[in-house]
Design an enzyme around this catalytic site. Structure first.
Site, PDB file in Angstrom:
ATOM      1  CB  SER A 224      -0.884   0.002   1.254  1.00 24.44           C
ATOM      2  OG  SER A 224      -1.505   1.259   1.435  1.00 24.44           O
TER       3      SER A 224
ATOM      4  CE1 TYR B   9      -3.957  -2.149   5.184  1.00 24.20           C
ATOM      5  CE2 TYR B   9      -3.217   0.116   4.861  1.00 24.20           C
ATOM      6  CZ  TYR B   9      -3.642  -1.086   4.345  1.00 24.20           C
ATOM      7  OH  TYR B   9      -3.743  -1.251   2.982  1.00 24.20           O
TER       8      TYR B   9
END
Length: 246
Positions: free
Chosen positions: A144, A157
């Site tokens: 990401s 995350y």
């Protein structure tokens, strides 16, 4: 066994029941690759595999829990038994339950670590021995843009994506035979915000996705590009985000 040409690969995809995984399966199958789909939602996998095979593509599936090493090994071993080899692993399965650290959503933290980090390691552990033996293979880890920053609403995350980035870099440096690619999507329209985390924060991201999120097909095409390079060419990192992203 001779190495396959760039246009004919056996590709394993985790998290293939929706989002980036599903888009990647559709794109790679259309490119002529054999795709093996894995996820927990076997009903969705069956529907997708049937759709692809009915269209004349090569696809099959198996139920998969990336947090369970035995499940991942069975997924990989089954693919080798059916197809003779694994050329590419797309480590795509992921979760994103957003919250502030002060909320102490420890169960969410552990799930994020188990899926996003341990799941990637399990995938690598399952395919690496055979790839090393053949001296050929390609591991694609989907991270990401959060692998390059730390957001206060998604610290754990981001930490898992930082770790996937480090693992990818280290594995790439370890081998002169295998290809390792890190693919880092920006805001992408998927189901990541549909479960877990703080409801208000998750809702805000869903709104942002409608405004600036990109289609998962863009990530799938980037993955297809890296796979399609000659076997002696490694695309190390790809960052894909919308023009409206910050």
């Amino acid at each position: 066994m001779s190495n396959p040409t760039p246009g004919n690969k056996v590709v394993l995809i985790t998290g293939a029941s929706s989002g980036i995984g599903e888009a990647t399966a559709r794109h790679l199958a259309a490119c002529g690759h054999t795709v093996v789909l894995g996820a927990r939602r076997a009903d969705r996998l069956k529907q997708l595999a049937t759709e692809l095979t009915d269209a004349g593509h090569e696809a099959d599936y198996a139920e998969l829990d990336v947090t369970d090493l035995d499940s991942v090994k069975a997924f990989v071993d089954g693919a080798i038994a059916r197809h003779g080899r694994v050329d590419v692993l797309v480590n795509n399965a992921g979760v994103m339950p957003l919250s502030y650290m002060a909320d102490l959503r420890i169960d969410d933290w552990n799930q994020t670590i188990d899926v996003n980090l341990r799941g990637v390691l399990h995938g690598i552990a399952a395919v690496l021995p055979a790839m090393n033996e053949r001296r050929s293979g390609h591991i694609i880890n989907v991270a990401s843009t959060a692998a390059y920053r730390s957001d206060p609403t998604g610290v754990v995350y981001c930490a898992t994506k930082f770790a996937v980035r480090a693992i990818s870099d280290g594995l790439r440096k370890e081998s002169t035979d295998l290809r390792v690619t890190l693919v880092s999507p920006g805001l992408t329209r998927t189901e990541l915000t549909q479960s877990g985390g703080d409801d208000q924060l998750q809702g805000a991201v869903r709104t942002a996705l409608q405004d600036v999120g990109i289609d998962a097909k863009a990530i799938a095409e980037a993955i297809g590009y890296t796979i399609g390079q000659p076997n002696d060419v490694n695309v190390s990192e790809v960052i894909v985000q919308g023009t409206a992203s910050v």
